[in-house]
Design a protein around this motif. Sequence first.
Motif, PDB file in Angstrom:
ATOM      1  N   SER A 283      11.299  11.572  -6.873  1.00  0.00           N
ATOM      2  CA  SER A 283      10.044  11.183  -7.522  1.00  0.00           C
ATOM      3  C   SER A 283       9.530   9.857  -6.973  1.00  0.00           C
ATOM      4  CB  SER A 283      10.258  11.053  -9.036  1.00  0.00           C
ATOM      5  OG  SER A 283      11.264  10.086  -9.305  1.00  0.00           O
ATOM      6  N   LYS A 284      10.283   9.285  -6.024  1.00  0.00           N
ATOM      7  CA  LYS A 284       9.902   7.991  -5.438  1.00  0.00           C
ATOM      8  C   LYS A 284       8.587   8.119  -4.694  1.00  0.00           C
ATOM      9  CE  LYS A 284      11.410   4.615  -1.972  1.00  0.00           C
ATOM     10  NZ  LYS A 284      11.032   3.415  -2.724  1.00  0.00           N
ATOM     11  N   LYS A 285       7.728   7.144  -4.901  1.00  0.00           N
ATOM     12  CA  LYS A 285       6.485   7.075  -4.154  1.00  0.00           C
ATOM     13  C   LYS A 285       6.672   6.065  -3.030  1.00  0.00           C
ATOM     14  CE  LYS A 285       3.450   8.223  -8.043  1.00  0.00           C
ATOM     15  NZ  LYS A 285       2.922   9.471  -7.506  1.00  0.00           N
ATOM     16  N   TYR A 286       6.725   6.554  -1.815  1.00  0.00           N
ATOM     17  CA  TYR A 286       6.971   5.675  -0.665  1.00  0.00           C
ATOM     18  C   TYR A 286       5.744   4.813  -0.381  1.00  0.00           C
ATOM     19  CZ  TYR A 286      11.214   8.264   0.546  1.00  0.00           C
ATOM     20  OH  TYR A 286      12.461   8.824   0.533  1.00  0.00           O
ATOM     21  N   ASP A 287       5.993   3.535  -0.058  1.00  0.00           N
ATOM     22  CA  ASP A 287       4.886   2.715   0.427  1.00  0.00           C
ATOM     23  C   ASP A 287       4.943   2.651   1.949  1.00  0.00           C
ATOM     24  OD1 ASP A 287       6.736   0.698   1.152  1.00  0.00           O
ATOM     25  OD2 ASP A 287       6.460  -0.391  -0.721  1.00  0.00           O
ATOM     26  N   VAL A 288       3.967   1.981   2.534  1.00  0.00           N
ATOM     27  CA  VAL A 288       3.856   1.919   3.999  1.00  0.00           C
ATOM     28  C   VAL A 288       5.108   1.301   4.614  1.00  0.00           C
ATOM     29  CG1 VAL A 288       2.624   0.750   5.875  1.00  0.00           C
ATOM     30  CG2 VAL A 288       1.336   1.921   4.085  1.00  0.00           C
ATOM     31  N   SER A 289       5.615   0.229   4.014  1.00  0.00           N
ATOM     32  CA  SER A 289       6.803  -0.437   4.560  1.00  0.00           C
ATOM     33  C   SER A 289       8.039   0.459   4.490  1.00  0.00           C
ATOM     34  CB  SER A 289       7.059  -1.753   3.820  1.00  0.00           C
ATOM     35  OG  SER A 289       6.020  -2.673   4.079  1.00  0.00           O
ATOM     36  N   ASP A 290       8.147   1.282   3.460  1.00  0.00           N
ATOM     37  CA  ASP A 290       9.262   2.234   3.359  1.00  0.00           C
ATOM     38  C   ASP A 290       9.249   3.204   4.542  1.00  0.00           C
ATOM     39  OD1 ASP A 290      10.156   1.238   0.892  1.00  0.00           O
ATOM     40  OD2 ASP A 290       8.837   2.566  -0.231  1.00  0.00           O
ATOM     41  N   VAL A 291       8.089   3.801   4.772  1.00  0.00           N
ATOM     42  CA  VAL A 291       7.974   4.795   5.851  1.00  0.00           C
ATOM     43  C   VAL A 291       8.171   4.134   7.210  1.00  0.00           C
ATOM     44  CG1 VAL A 291       6.436   6.441   6.988  1.00  0.00           C
ATOM     45  CG2 VAL A 291       6.485   6.305   4.491  1.00  0.00           C
TER      46      VAL A 291
ATOM     47  N   LYS B 116      -8.265  -4.412   4.282  1.00  0.00           N
ATOM     48  CA  LYS B 116      -8.461  -5.311   3.139  1.00  0.00           C
ATOM     49  C   LYS B 116      -7.424  -5.080   2.048  1.00  0.00           C
ATOM     50  CE  LYS B 116     -13.469  -6.013   3.614  1.00  0.00           C
ATOM     51  NZ  LYS B 116     -14.815  -5.657   3.075  1.00  0.00           N
ATOM     52  N   GLN B 117      -6.872  -3.878   2.008  1.00  0.00           N
ATOM     53  CA  GLN B 117      -5.894  -3.555   0.964  1.00  0.00           C
ATOM     54  C   GLN B 117      -4.468  -3.910   1.364  1.00  0.00           C
ATOM     55  OE1 GLN B 117      -6.204   0.022  -1.303  1.00  0.00           O
ATOM     56  NE2 GLN B 117      -8.241   0.499  -0.519  1.00  0.00           N
ATOM     57  N   ALA B 118      -4.299  -4.384   2.590  1.00  0.00           N
ATOM     58  CA  ALA B 118      -2.954  -4.668   3.090  1.00  0.00           C
ATOM     59  C   ALA B 118      -2.411  -5.978   2.529  1.00  0.00           C
ATOM     60  CB  ALA B 118      -2.964  -4.732   4.614  1.00  0.00           C
ATOM     61  N   ALA B 119      -1.119  -6.003   2.282  1.00  0.00           N
ATOM     62  CA  ALA B 119      -0.448  -7.228   1.857  1.00  0.00           C
ATOM     63  C   ALA B 119       0.052  -7.979   3.083  1.00  0.00           C
ATOM     64  CB  ALA B 119       0.731  -6.878   0.948  1.00  0.00           C
ATOM     65  N   LYS B 120       0.392  -9.248   2.917  1.00  0.00           N
ATOM     66  CA  LYS B 120       0.965 -10.029   4.005  1.00  0.00           C
ATOM     67  C   LYS B 120       2.221  -9.332   4.512  1.00  0.00           C
ATOM     68  CE  LYS B 120       2.833 -14.618   5.053  1.00  0.00           C
ATOM     69  NZ  LYS B 120       3.196 -15.959   4.523  1.00  0.00           N
ATOM     70  N   GLY B 121       2.343  -9.247   5.833  1.00  0.00           N
ATOM     71  CA  GLY B 121       3.481  -8.570   6.433  1.00  0.00           C
ATOM     72  C   GLY B 121       3.304  -7.067   6.551  1.00  0.00           C
ATOM     73  N   GLU B 122       2.207  -6.550   6.009  1.00  0.00           N
ATOM     74  CA  GLU B 122       1.979  -5.107   6.000  1.00  0.00           C
ATOM     75  C   GLU B 122       0.908  -4.689   6.997  1.00  0.00           C
ATOM     76  OE1 GLU B 122       2.034  -2.163   2.277  1.00  0.00           O
ATOM     77  OE2 GLU B 122       0.146  -3.276   2.420  1.00  0.00           O
TER      78      GLU B 122
ATOM     79  N   MET C  43       0.846  -1.194   0.000  1.00  0.00           N
ATOM     80  CA  MET C  43       0.000   0.000   0.000  1.00  0.00           C
ATOM     81  C   MET C  43       0.882   1.244   0.000  1.00  0.00           C
ATOM     82  SD  MET C  43      -2.743   1.371   2.860  1.00  0.00           S
ATOM     83  CE  MET C  43      -3.795  -0.069   2.789  1.00  0.00           C
ATOM     84  N   LEU C  44       0.584   2.164  -0.894  1.00  0.00           N
ATOM     85  CA  LEU C  44       1.318   3.422  -0.902  1.00  0.00           C
ATOM     86  C   LEU C  44       1.007   4.220   0.364  1.00  0.00           C
ATOM     87  CD1 LEU C  44       0.836   4.621  -4.601  1.00  0.00           C
ATOM     88  CD2 LEU C  44       2.926   3.683  -3.563  1.00  0.00           C
ATOM     89  N   PHE C  45       2.024   4.952   0.847  1.00  0.00           N
ATOM     90  CA  PHE C  45       1.784   5.770   2.035  1.00  0.00           C
ATOM     91  C   PHE C  45       0.757   6.861   1.732  1.00  0.00           C
ATOM     92  CE2 PHE C  45       2.706   9.108   5.148  1.00  0.00           C
ATOM     93  CZ  PHE C  45       2.574   8.363   6.319  1.00  0.00           C
ATOM     94  N   LYS C  46       0.677   7.274   0.474  1.00  0.00           N
ATOM     95  CA  LYS C  46      -0.340   8.258   0.072  1.00  0.00           C
ATOM     96  C   LYS C  46      -1.743   7.689   0.308  1.00  0.00           C
ATOM     97  CE  LYS C  46      -2.034  11.962  -1.997  1.00  0.00           C
ATOM     98  NZ  LYS C  46      -3.476  11.708  -1.816  1.00  0.00           N
ATOM     99  N   THR C  47      -1.940   6.412   0.004  1.00  0.00           N
ATOM    100  CA  THR C  47      -3.240   5.769   0.229  1.00  0.00           C
ATOM    101  C   THR C  47      -3.561   5.742   1.720  1.00  0.00           C
ATOM    102  OG1 THR C  47      -2.879   4.369  -1.720  1.00  0.00           O
ATOM    103  CG2 THR C  47      -4.592   3.672  -0.169  1.00  0.00           C
ATOM    104  N   LEU C  48      -2.563   5.384   2.529  1.00  0.00           N
ATOM    105  CA  LEU C  48      -2.773   5.368   3.976  1.00  0.00           C
ATOM    106  C   LEU C  48      -3.105   6.766   4.488  1.00  0.00           C
ATOM    107  CD1 LEU C  48      -2.706   3.911   6.707  1.00  0.00           C
ATOM    108  CD2 LEU C  48      -0.236   4.336   6.784  1.00  0.00           C
ATOM    109  N   SER C  49      -2.419   7.778   3.968  1.00  0.00           N
ATOM    110  CA  SER C  49      -2.679   9.164   4.385  1.00  0.00           C
ATOM    111  C   SER C  49      -4.107   9.582   4.058  1.00  0.00           C
ATOM    112  CB  SER C  49      -1.686  10.120   3.714  1.00  0.00           C
ATOM    113  OG  SER C  49      -0.369   9.803   4.068  1.00  0.00           O
ATOM    114  N   ASP C  50      -4.606   9.132   2.919  1.00  0.00           N
ATOM    115  CA  ASP C  50      -5.982   9.450   2.543  1.00  0.00           C
ATOM    116  C   ASP C  50      -6.981   8.792   3.507  1.00  0.00           C
ATOM    117  OD1 ASP C  50      -5.131  10.988   0.415  1.00  0.00           O
ATOM    118  OD2 ASP C  50      -5.337   9.377  -1.063  1.00  0.00           O
ATOM    119  N   TYR C  51      -6.679   7.566   3.922  1.00  0.00           N
ATOM    120  CA  TYR C  51      -7.536   6.918   4.926  1.00  0.00           C
ATOM    121  C   TYR C  51      -7.495   7.689   6.249  1.00  0.00           C
ATOM    122  CZ  TYR C  51      -8.613   2.706   2.222  1.00  0.00           C
ATOM    123  OH  TYR C  51      -9.103   1.823   1.286  1.00  0.00           O
ATOM    124  N   TYR C  52      -6.308   8.162   6.622  1.00  0.00           N
ATOM    125  CA  TYR C  52      -6.191   8.943   7.858  1.00  0.00           C
ATOM    126  C   TYR C  52      -7.005  10.232   7.780  1.00  0.00           C
ATOM    127  CZ  TYR C  52      -2.410   5.951   9.644  1.00  0.00           C
ATOM    128  OH  TYR C  52      -1.671   4.898  10.135  1.00  0.00           O
TER     129      TYR C  52
END
Length: 591
Positions: A108-116, A31-37, A1-10
């Motif tokens: 230009s990198k789009k950080y995902d949840v695991s990156d952050v 529901k959008q989370a991957a295993k380990g995420e 999941m992109l951190f942008k997506t998580l931010s929108d949920y927040y």
Amino acid sequence: MLFKTLSDYYEKLSKTQSRIEMVNILSEMFKQAAKGEISKLIYMTQGQLAPNFIGIEFGVADKIMEEAIMIATGYNKEEVESEYHKQGDLGEATENLIKSSKLARMSSKKYDVSDVYGSMYKIATISGKGSKEIKIRMLAELIAASDPIEAKYIVKYPLNSLRLGVGDETILEALSLMSTSERSNKSILDRSYNICSDLGEIGEIVLEGGIEAAKNMKVSLFKPIRPALAERLPTASEILNKMGGKCAVEQKYDGFRCQVHKDGNKVKLYSRRLEETTSMMPDIVKAVQDSIKAEKVIFEGEALAYNESTEEFLPFQETIQRKRKYGINEKIKELPLHLMAFDIMYLEGEDLLNKPYETRRELLEKAITGSDVISPSTRIITDSPKEFEEFFENSVENGLEGIVAKDLRSHYIAGARKFSWIKMKRSYRGELSDTLDLVIIGYYRGKGSRAELQFGGLLCAVYNKKRDMFETITKLGTGFTEDQMRKLQELLTKIKVDSKPARVDSLIEPDFWVYPKYVVTVKADEITESPMHTCGRSMQPDGTEAGYALRFPRLVGEEAIRADKSPEDATDTSEVIEMFSQQKKVSLSNK
């Protein structure tokens, strides 16, 4: 999941006042989370890097974050601090600064949840020479590569200022909804959480194996069990009747609740809030290592300061001095601790939670023999109200809090308040004799003699576990010392919010709302029915609605804040209703 997506949920969570809607949003997010995420999503949503018992702190102060924001946005110190002062929140300030910054995005990198999450984990755990500069650089890189909404939450997360109003019960309900499309299956997850205290682990298990997989969770060493809690009744006769005519009666000690985990020579201690306290009590750790013969064991007790010369327990005001990070060895000599053990939950690989209390007690006594520092709690087994009352009175006369009665047949009911354990502190004699632990949800400006302090009193609530809501029960304006008022003013100013928090149910509006974080202990003359408060609010025979309130409440205790209790550990609405019922019985019997 992109951190942008998580931010929108927040953003969605921050804009809703409805708990039902919060559960829906979280369920959709999970529901959008991957295993380990999903575990990372859960920890981040609660402003953590790991469960409380792991004890990882971010170590990011406002000043460090301000320096990172300056680098990321190109604004100077005065400009950043000015926007912070204007917004009252560094995350909101960063959002505005990013919007108006003329600097191009650094990546230009789009950080995902695991990156952050990974970056934040490294920031929290890095130490040594140059660690401050590394933290600033890593935070600046994250902020500079983010859009305004992402940057806001990147700043809020390590500063513990997300304040989304998402409690444990809400997350469990959302996991149930995610897995089964039913909220009601949350009860299955309750047990799992009560024996592992790790919502992230439960999330991963449910995502991979469904809600049924959570049923197979077992008690494990170094994952603290949520403590069993006691109900209240005012008389020996009522307690004995509730327990079938016969029960154990244990002395109730006023110290640090302490859950001990031992695997060979490895020992860890956990508090009532399930935070690790091993380093604060090396004398207890040594006693466990030296005298507990069991190889693998989990047991619990109450640690109290002890006068070895007179063989007396000291008041809690003395014991509390042992809660420190520095100067521990000096305090050990001055205030040695004694651990009064009262239950055992795990022994040599066997989960004992479903064993009867009397069986657990026998195993406990065998496990802790041979120690001068660890003893079984003093108790009797009785079916006599007279003997019960005499034991209670002697306990109180000896400076103890009172007693806890225990059903001889009962299981250990982790994380719940049941009538298998019943506490009695002292009999009702025309006033509400027991104290209540209340959550601060707002405060008032000082007037008159308190105008200089800018603190006039508190709006306080109880916790309704069934609703996962905080319900108002009183305005609190008496019992404060000047030092306590100053401390409260300082603490509450930092957690002010612009509007009523999502999990607060209130008909009253204070001068300032605060995020539910701090617990205070309050005594009152009685509980009354009230049209203004929401604690236990229900329809009355005359068609009006009323809740419960406290008459003549006042703050008690030398410490303004109960540091050992979280908001969810506060007095529950069901307890207030039971106390009101008992109060009415006493009133009728005195007529």
